[in-house]
Scaffold this motif. Structure first.
Motif, PDB file in Angstrom:
ATOM      1  N   UNK A 193       1.897 -53.557  42.256  1.00 16.73           N
ATOM      2  CA  UNK A 193       1.587 -54.990  42.332  1.00 16.73           C
ATOM      3  C   UNK A 193       0.100 -55.189  42.617  1.00 16.73           C
ATOM      4  N   UNK A 194      -0.392 -54.611  43.713  1.00 15.66           N
ATOM      5  CA  UNK A 194      -1.752 -54.929  44.146  1.00 15.66           C
ATOM      6  C   UNK A 194      -2.842 -54.229  43.338  1.00 15.66           C
ATOM      7  N   UNK A 195      -2.521 -53.105  42.683  1.00 13.30           N
ATOM      8  CA  UNK A 195      -3.537 -52.401  41.913  1.00 13.30           C
ATOM      9  C   UNK A 195      -3.379 -52.608  40.405  1.00 13.30           C
ATOM     10  N   UNK A 196      -2.384 -53.398  40.011  1.00 13.41           N
ATOM     11  CA  UNK A 196      -2.107 -53.594  38.593  1.00 13.41           C
ATOM     12  C   UNK A 196      -2.974 -54.703  38.010  1.00 13.41           C
ATOM     13  N   UNK A 197      -3.321 -54.556  36.734  1.00 13.35           N
ATOM     14  CA  UNK A 197      -4.011 -55.635  36.025  1.00 13.35           C
ATOM     15  C   UNK A 197      -3.132 -56.871  35.969  1.00 13.35           C
ATOM     16  N   UNK A 198      -1.834 -56.655  35.815  1.00 12.81           N
ATOM     17  CA  UNK A 198      -0.847 -57.739  35.814  1.00 12.81           C
ATOM     18  C   UNK A 198       0.118 -57.515  36.969  1.00 12.81           C
ATOM     19  N   UNK A 199      -0.055 -58.212  38.088  1.00 12.39           N
ATOM     20  CA  UNK A 199       0.804 -57.971  39.252  1.00 12.39           C
ATOM     21  C   UNK A 199       2.245 -58.413  39.060  1.00 12.39           C
ATOM     22  N   UNK A 200       2.524 -59.125  37.971  1.00 10.08           N
ATOM     23  CA  UNK A 200       3.893 -59.579  37.716  1.00 10.08           C
ATOM     24  C   UNK A 200       4.656 -58.633  36.791  1.00 10.08           C
ATOM     25  N   UNK A 201       3.986 -57.624  36.256  1.00  9.73           N
ATOM     26  CA  UNK A 201       4.630 -56.730  35.294  1.00  9.73           C
ATOM     27  C   UNK A 201       5.829 -56.019  35.898  1.00  9.73           C
ATOM     28  N   UNK A 202       5.747 -55.637  37.143  1.00  8.49           N
ATOM     29  CA  UNK A 202       6.842 -54.893  37.774  1.00  8.49           C
ATOM     30  C   UNK A 202       8.090 -55.757  37.878  1.00  8.49           C
ATOM     31  N   UNK A 203       7.917 -57.038  38.142  1.00  7.87           N
ATOM     32  CA  UNK A 203       9.069 -57.941  38.218  1.00  7.87           C
ATOM     33  C   UNK A 203       9.680 -58.149  36.837  1.00  7.87           C
ATOM     34  N   UNK A 204       8.828 -58.334  35.835  1.00  6.89           N
ATOM     35  CA  UNK A 204       9.342 -58.542  34.474  1.00  6.89           C
ATOM     36  C   UNK A 204      10.095 -57.316  33.969  1.00  6.89           C
ATOM     37  N   UNK A 205       9.694 -56.128  34.416  1.00 10.52           N
ATOM     38  CA  UNK A 205      10.334 -54.894  33.977  1.00 10.52           C
ATOM     39  C   UNK A 205      11.628 -54.589  34.739  1.00 10.52           C
ATOM     40  N   UNK A 206      11.947 -55.381  35.759  1.00 11.28           N
ATOM     41  CA  UNK A 206      13.127 -55.100  36.570  1.00 11.28           C
ATOM     42  C   UNK A 206      13.026 -53.774  37.284  1.00 11.28           C
ATOM     43  N   UNK A 207      11.794 -53.413  37.674  1.00  9.87           N
ATOM     44  CA  UNK A 207      11.541 -52.084  38.227  1.00  9.87           C
ATOM     45  C   UNK A 207      11.605 -52.032  39.744  1.00  9.87           C
ATOM     46  N   UNK A 208      11.820 -53.146  40.414  1.00  5.77           N
ATOM     47  CA  UNK A 208      11.827 -53.160  41.874  1.00  5.77           C
ATOM     48  C   UNK A 208      12.785 -54.224  42.381  1.00  5.77           C
ATOM     49  N   UNK A 209      13.268 -54.008  43.593  1.00  2.00           N
ATOM     50  CA  UNK A 209      14.138 -54.982  44.252  1.00  2.00           C
ATOM     51  C   UNK A 209      13.345 -55.958  45.100  1.00  2.00           C
ATOM     52  N   UNK A 210      12.157 -55.558  45.514  1.00  5.38           N
ATOM     53  CA  UNK A 210      11.300 -56.410  46.323  1.00  5.38           C
ATOM     54  C   UNK A 210       9.851 -56.004  46.132  1.00  5.38           C
ATOM     55  N   UNK A 211       8.956 -56.877  46.554  1.00  9.35           N
ATOM     56  CA  UNK A 211       7.528 -56.658  46.404  1.00  9.35           C
ATOM     57  C   UNK A 211       6.871 -56.481  47.764  1.00  9.35           C
ATOM     58  N   UNK A 212       5.866 -55.587  47.824  1.00  9.87           N
ATOM     59  CA  UNK A 212       4.974 -55.497  48.974  1.00  9.87           C
ATOM     60  C   UNK A 212       3.706 -56.257  48.584  1.00  9.87           C
TER      61      UNK A 212
END
Length: 324
Positions: A193-212
């Motif tokens: 999330x914090x080091x990604x160019x797109x911090x929302x990509x992880x949510x769109x990919x269904x890759x996590x249950x929660x965000x830090x």
């Protein structure tokens, strides 16, 4: 944001300090921090020294928000906080936990380079032995590959895990670990999330249950709030080994979130042997009351960085400002 604080005003308001650590954390025994004394309060610009200017510029935006704009309205006045155990030996765990208050939740570092899974299990097991009722979360900082992560988290789940933070480096890897575990351990995304160019990509990919989420790396409290809202996932607010000035921004984020289902990782001041205020933002009765802090001139002088390091930070500030 630059219009809110001209560069010459930032340079005049800057103080650079070197804060000693009680224990090595992220390989750091001294934490360098640049503080800004702004009209709305104190801000902290403290990206780790290895970060490039493009990444560090977001931290500067967060510091300018804190010092020249101020924080959004709070919906709560108290934030629950977890204790943190670095990648120490199991024998050192009691001493580390002794620095924290009201141990209802503990984050344990795992997957440290040069250490084994057996050492991780011993460390997590020591926490569980001392705190049979506590929520325990582990943080691998992307230190495993997918196969290692699935195997390690299956083993560590025997101790009862609240969630595992960033077990592997990539978003695709997080999705694979999450699928491999079949819901037996929740997966939290931090660096993705914090080091990604797109911090929302992880949510769109269904890759996590929660965000830090961390205020400074995401560009400030308001931007972090937007990311959480758009992601639609539960969030844990964490810090980046900040002084109390930086922790204040994390508190502002946690205090402004509509929902706060998890204890926050805002207890890292307890790992430090020095701070910039005599009234440090550390947990009391398991949490921190939301309040402002101001740097103490005597402590700024005591921990002032050498001239060469001050010059390095001011040059970095100039470069990052140009990228805002």
């Amino acid at each position: 944001m630059p219009a809110a604080a001209p560069l010459d005003e930032l340079l005049a308001a800057a103080h650079v300090v070197t804060l000693p650590m009680r224990v090595k954390f992220r390989g750091v025994l001294e934490r360098e921090v640049l503080l800004l004394d702004g009209p709305a309060g104190w801000g902290e610009f403290s990206p780790f020294v290895e970060y490039d200017d493009a990444e560090a510029a977001r931290w500067l935006a967060g510091a300018v928000e804190a010092g020249w704009v101020g924080f959004p309205a709070a919906v709560r006045g108290w934030v629950p906080v977890n204790a943190i155990v670095p990648a120490v030996s199991a024998a050192e765990v009691p001493g580390i936990l002794g620095a924290f208050d009201a141990l209802h939740t503990v984050k344990v570092k795992v997957a440290e380079r040069g250490q084994s899974l057996a050492e991780d299990a011993a460390r997590v097991g020591a926490v569980r032995h001392l705190l049979p009722q506590a929520a325990i979360r582990v943080d691998a900082n992307g230190g495993w590959d997918v196969e290692q992560a699935v195997a390690a988290l299956r083993m560590l789940s025997a101790f009862g895990l609240e969630y595992a933070e960033q077990p592997v480096p990539t978003i695709a890897g997080l999705a694979a670990v999450r699928a491999g575990l079949g819901g037996s351990v929740l997966i939290a995304a931090d660096e993705s999330v914090r080091k990604a160019t797109d911090p929302l990509a992880v949510a769109r990919a269904g890759a996590a249950d929660l965000l830090i989420v961390k205020a400074a790396p995401l560009g400030g409290v308001r931007r972090a709030l937007e990311i959480v809202a758009e992601a639609g996932l539960p969030a844990v607010v964490s810090s980046a080994l900040d002084s109390s000035v930086g922790i204040r921004a994390g508190l502002a984020l946690a205090a402004a979130l509509p929902q706060l289902p998890y204890a926050c990782g805002l207890g890292t001041v307890s790992l430090m042997a020095g701070d910039v205020t005599a009234d440090s933002l550390v947990a009391v009765s398991g949490g921190i009351a939301v309040r402002d802090v101001a740097a103490d001139p005597a402590l700024l002088a005591r921990f002032a960085a050498p001239a060469g390091r001050r010059d390095w930070w001011l040059a970095r500030l100039r470069r990052c400002y140009a990228l805002l």
